[in-house]
Design a protein around this motif. Structure first.
Motif, short mmCIF file in Angstrom:
data_model
loop_
_atom_site.label_atom_id
_atom_site.label_comp_id
_atom_site.label_asym_id
_atom_site.label_seq_id
_atom_site.Cartn_x
_atom_site.Cartn_y
_atom_site.Cartn_z
N ARG B 162 33.00 33.49 38.54
CA ARG B 162 33.39 32.63 37.25
C ARG B 162 32.22 31.93 36.80
NH1 ARG B 162 33.67 30.94 33.71
NH2 ARG B 162 34.95 29.17 33.03
N ASP B 163 31.28 31.62 37.85
CA ASP B 163 30.11 30.73 37.27
C ASP B 163 29.05 31.74 36.32
OD1 ASP B 163 31.36 28.58 38.31
OD2 ASP B 163 29.90 28.61 40.14
N GLN B 164 29.10 33.10 36.74
CA GLN B 164 28.12 33.92 35.95
C GLN B 164 28.37 34.09 34.69
OE1 GLN B 164 25.46 34.52 37.97
NE2 GLN B 164 25.55 36.41 37.23
N ILE B 165 29.78 33.86 34.08
CA ILE B 165 30.48 34.32 32.68
C ILE B 165 29.71 33.13 31.91
CG2 ILE B 165 32.24 34.47 31.34
CD1 ILE B 165 33.75 35.04 34.12
N THR B 166 29.22 33.65 30.64
CA THR B 166 28.50 32.66 29.99
C THR B 166 29.28 33.22 28.41
OG1 THR B 166 26.71 34.19 28.82
CG2 THR B 166 26.23 32.62 30.65
N PRO B 167 29.39 32.17 27.18
CA PRO B 167 29.82 32.53 26.00
C PRO B 167 29.25 33.88 25.30
CG PRO B 167 29.48 30.19 26.19
CD PRO B 167 28.67 30.81 27.57
N GLN B 168 28.01 34.19 25.82
CA GLN B 168 27.43 35.17 25.20
C GLN B 168 27.92 36.38 25.76
OE1 GLN B 168 25.34 32.43 26.50
NE2 GLN B 168 25.51 31.77 24.32
N PHE B 169 28.49 36.62 26.63
CA PHE B 169 29.16 37.94 27.17
C PHE B 169 29.95 38.72 26.02
CE2 PHE B 169 28.75 37.30 31.89
CZ PHE B 169 27.40 37.25 31.92
N THR B 170 29.61 39.87 26.11
CA THR B 170 30.62 40.56 25.16
C THR B 170 31.92 40.64 25.81
OG1 THR B 170 28.73 41.98 24.71
CG2 THR B 170 30.94 43.04 24.02
N ARG B 171 33.05 40.59 24.92
CA ARG B 171 34.41 40.85 25.13
C ARG B 171 34.81 42.05 24.95
NH1 ARG B 171 37.67 35.90 26.47
NH2 ARG B 171 36.07 34.08 26.71
N PRO B 172 35.88 42.52 25.60
CA PRO B 172 36.51 41.83 26.83
C PRO B 172 35.95 41.73 28.22
CG PRO B 172 37.19 44.17 26.45
CD PRO B 172 36.43 43.78 25.44
N ILE B 173 36.19 40.80 29.05
CA ILE B 173 35.19 40.50 30.21
C ILE B 173 36.17 40.80 31.42
CG2 ILE B 173 34.23 38.94 31.47
CD1 ILE B 173 33.64 37.36 29.03
N LEU B 174 35.98 41.74 32.14
CA LEU B 174 36.67 41.99 33.58
C LEU B 174 35.79 41.53 34.67
CD1 LEU B 174 39.11 43.25 35.04
CD2 LEU B 174 37.98 45.36 34.90
N THR B 175 36.21 40.72 35.50
CA THR B 175 35.76 40.61 36.89
C THR B 175 36.56 41.11 38.00
OG1 THR B 175 37.03 38.48 37.68
CG2 THR B 175 35.22 37.92 35.85
N VAL B 176 35.85 41.89 38.75
CA VAL B 176 36.46 42.57 39.76
C VAL B 176 35.76 42.12 41.15
CG1 VAL B 176 36.96 44.92 40.77
CG2 VAL B 176 36.53 44.40 38.36
N THR B 177 36.67 42.07 42.42
CA THR B 177 36.22 41.82 43.52
C THR B 177 36.97 42.77 44.30
OG1 THR B 177 38.09 40.29 43.62
CG2 THR B 177 35.73 39.47 43.46
N ASP B 178 36.44 43.16 45.54
CA ASP B 178 37.08 44.23 46.56
C ASP B 178 37.96 43.43 47.34
OD1 ASP B 178 36.80 46.82 47.64
OD2 ASP B 178 36.30 45.74 49.73
N GLY B 179 39.27 44.07 47.47
CA GLY B 179 40.00 43.45 48.47
C GLY B 179 41.35 42.80 47.56
N PRO B 180 42.33 42.18 48.31
CA PRO B 180 43.24 41.44 47.44
C PRO B 180 42.82 40.57 46.62
CG PRO B 180 43.92 41.88 49.88
CD PRO B 180 42.41 42.40 49.51
N LEU B 181 43.57 40.06 45.63
CA LEU B 181 43.15 39.34 44.57
C LEU B 181 43.18 37.79 44.99
CD1 LEU B 181 42.19 39.09 41.73
CD2 LEU B 181 44.34 38.89 40.78
N ASP B 182 44.28 37.47 45.77
CA ASP B 182 44.66 36.07 46.28
C ASP B 182 43.80 36.27 47.62
OD1 ASP B 182 45.60 33.60 46.62
OD2 ASP B 182 47.36 34.10 47.36
N ILE B 183 43.27 34.98 48.08
CA ILE B 183 42.66 35.05 49.23
C ILE B 183 43.70 35.22 50.39
CG2 ILE B 183 41.71 33.40 50.98
CD1 ILE B 183 39.97 32.50 48.63
N PHE B 184 43.39 36.03 51.40
CA PHE B 184 44.26 36.53 52.23
C PHE B 184 44.38 35.65 53.42
CE2 PHE B 184 45.35 39.35 55.80
CZ PHE B 184 46.41 39.96 55.46
N TYR B 185 45.74 35.48 53.84
CA TYR B 185 45.97 34.32 54.50
C TYR B 185 46.00 34.75 56.08
CZ TYR B 185 47.93 29.89 56.38
OH TYR B 185 48.14 28.85 57.08
#
Lengths: 205, 386
Positions: B162-185
């Motif tokens: 999230r902190d990486q994203i700046t207003p200069q980034f070309t849209r659309p912007i997609l962030t991807v992580t490996d594994g479930p989106l919610d933090i696994f309990y």
């Protein structure tokens, strides 16, 4: 012009022995070095070791091998592999001489450079100076190579050195270098023929 | 000799036979479930009602709930936009080990930002964080577990991306992580309150992303979950008289949908209904679809793509994520997996030699003879003999 302004750092040493060494550089730094170019490494005791670039090697790894078999690679990912990933380009150098206390010798240095020493590309003045001394005795190091296309290396080196000497109005240098090669190869007719063949080709350019 | 190969070989044939039989049984059950699936999803509204009833009745649930799209269909990817930004993050960690001379924890996060259409190499960033002493040893002196450290890592992946994203980034912007989106309990997490707090943080982060129109996805390769089977069990509970015994063996969604999704296509979007005791109220609502990243008809390869629920309500955004992730996985087309995630992993992975270097760096900070550093356990020392 001071030396620091004109000697271009092109890589750092990976491994070395007295007669040859290997430097690594990033692809971005690859624009300057070329086959046959005169390079040098400055040691901590201020002596310098000179060499000729004999081979430039682009390494691969398992990811690059995967990508090669891919249908299409976005430009951004090609650039990622070239500029971001930790795959140094290897520059192989044949040692052709050294300086100690300001004196240039075309013999092998007493000890090799050390890992992470910086490899510099010599400028035209240094190239003219080094190649004019000792009746071009350094050429014998090239002719000793067995695992390289020696004729091609000679052609690449002589072309660069001739251009530098011509620019410095030293028009005799090239013919002296050719005579030296003929002398060194006088007992190896087959090799002399192929060297003369490549020199003829060079003169046609 | 590191192994008694002869002994292993004696049992190998029997093992292979058992595994083969197990797979055949799974496929048989999947075949039966296929017709039940057709029946259950033919009236999605009814199925949704059954699931919503179950949500009220049951204290624990983990299943798929169909949303607006027809679950019997699979969907093609729209064309990729010429310009967009893809950010990927992946992390690794050092878990404190009581056998070492010094106990410490570290997380290492690799971030890759690709501006497609720019022709420029991706920006890479590596964040290595030594965990504070209080984060690795609790007040009772218990060392943090693998799951405890993974929780910290997962949360940092999401905040850093999230902190990486700046207003200069070309849209659309997609962030991807490996594994479930919610933090696994994870069940092994010792500090439950911390885990709940992390889930709340992920929820708040997603709210920020939604406000800014930034997309996010979690990519799960070779998923093993059985959310569709669980959904069918709930359907069976209500719709059949006399009641049938629930199937003990769970059939993975991958096996169930494998032949239903054509190469490059995706399944309909489902919502994840996850309910456990002690769930936080402010928890990320997650939807998902299965994506066949294979290009060979007879060899489907399904990945699960998890997305925030708000994205599932906008089919064009779902299509965009589908197109971007499929294209990224095709870069490594012999083993399709998003290139950007692979690179983030490559950046982040901590090798044993680096572990030892960090340990030596830390040990050097202690005064000579310090009691805290002590010695490695004899067991650990002997393990290191070559």
């Amino acid at each position: 012009m001071s030396e620091t302004q004109t000697s271009i750092p092109i890589g750092k040493l990976l491994r070395a022995e007295n007669s040859r060494f290997v430097a690594g550089c990033r692809v971005r730094e690859l624009e300057t070095p070329a086959l046959g170019a005169l390079v040098k490494v400055k040691l901590e005791d201020q002596s310098e070791i000179y060499g000729l670039i004999t081979r430039i090697l682009i390494n691969d790894d398992s990811l690059v091998r995967q990508l090669v078999s891919g249908v299409s690679i976005p430009t951004e990912y090609t650039a990622d592999n070239r500029y971001n990933r930790n795959l140094p380009v290897e520059i192989h150098v044949l040692t052709v001489g050294y300086t100690q206390n300001g004196h240039i010798s075309h013999r092998l240095p007493p000890r090799p450079p050390l890992s992470l020493d910086v490899l510099h590309l010599c400028n035209s003045d240094e190239l003219c100076h080094f190649t004019s001394l000792n009746e071009q005795a350094y050429l014998r190091h090239i002719l000793r190579l067995l695992d390289q296309p020696v004729e091609e290396l000679l052609a690449a080196h002589l072309r660069q050195a001739k251009a530098a000497h011509d620019a410095a109005n030293d028009v005799n240098w090239y013919s002296l270098a050719c005579q030296k090669l003929i002398t060194l190869l006088r007992d190896d007719y087959q090799r002399l023929t192929s060297v003369l063949d490549v020199l003829t080709d060079l003169e046609r350019e | 000799m590191p192994l008694n190969y002869a002994s292993v070989d004696n049992n190998a044939s029997h093992y292979a036979e058992e595994a083969q039989n197990w797979l055949i049984e799974c496929k048989n059950i999947a075949g039966q479930l296929n017709s039940l699936y057709d029946e259950a999803v033919s009236d999605p509204e009814h199925l949704r009602q059954i699931i919503e009833e179950a949500q009220k009745r049951k204290s624990s649930l983990y299943l798929a709930k169909p949303l607006q799209e027809d679950p019997l269909q699979s969907f093609c990817a729209p064309s990729l936009p010429q310009n967009y930004t893809l950010l990927s993050a992946d992390g690794s960690q050092i878990v404190p080990n009581r056998h070492r001379a010094l106990q410490f924890g570290l997380i290492n996060i690799g971030l890759l930002t690709v501006s497609f259409g720019s022709g420029q190499p991706p920006e890479i960033k590596l964040v290595s964080e030594l965990l504070e002493h209080k984060e690795i040893i609790d007040e009772d002196g218990n060392l943090a577990s693998e799951d405890d450290i993974a929780l910290v890592r997962d949360l940092r992946e999401r905040t850093l991306i999230r902190d990486q994203i700046t207003p200069q980034f070309t849209r659309p912007i997609l962030t991807v992580t490996d594994g479930p989106l919610d933090i696994f309990y994870r069940s092994d997490i010792q500090d439950k309150k911390r885990a709940q707090s992390a889930q709340r943080d992920v929820y708040l982060l997603d709210q920020q992303l939604q406000q800014q129109g930034i997309l996010s996805a979690g990519y799960i390769d070779k998923p093993g979950s059985s959310m569709l089977h669980n959904m069918l069990e709930i359907y069976k509970e209500v719709g059949f008289e006399p009641k049938r015994e629930p199937e003990k063996r769970r059939i993975s969604d991958r096996l169930l949908l494998g032949n239903r999704i054509k190469p490059g296509e995706r399944s309909a979007v489902f919502e994840i209904i996850s309910k456990h005791r002690g769930d936080v109220v402010d928890r990320l609502r997650v939807a998902f679809f299965y994506l066949n990243v294979s290009t060979v008809p007879d060899y489907p390869w399904l990945a699960r793509v998890e997305i925030p629920y708000w994205i599932s309500e906008q089919p064009e955004l779902v299509g965009l994520i589908h197109a971007i992730l499929f294209a990224d996985a095709q870069v490594l087309d012999s083993h399709p997996y998003p290139y950007s995630l692979h690179r983030a992993h490559e950046l982040a992975v901590v090798k044993q030699a680096e572990y030892e270097e960090i340990e030596n760096l830390l040990l050097a900070k202690f005064p000579e003879g310090s009691e805290i550093t002590g010695y490695r356990s004899n067991k650990d020392f002997l393990k290191g003999l070559k």
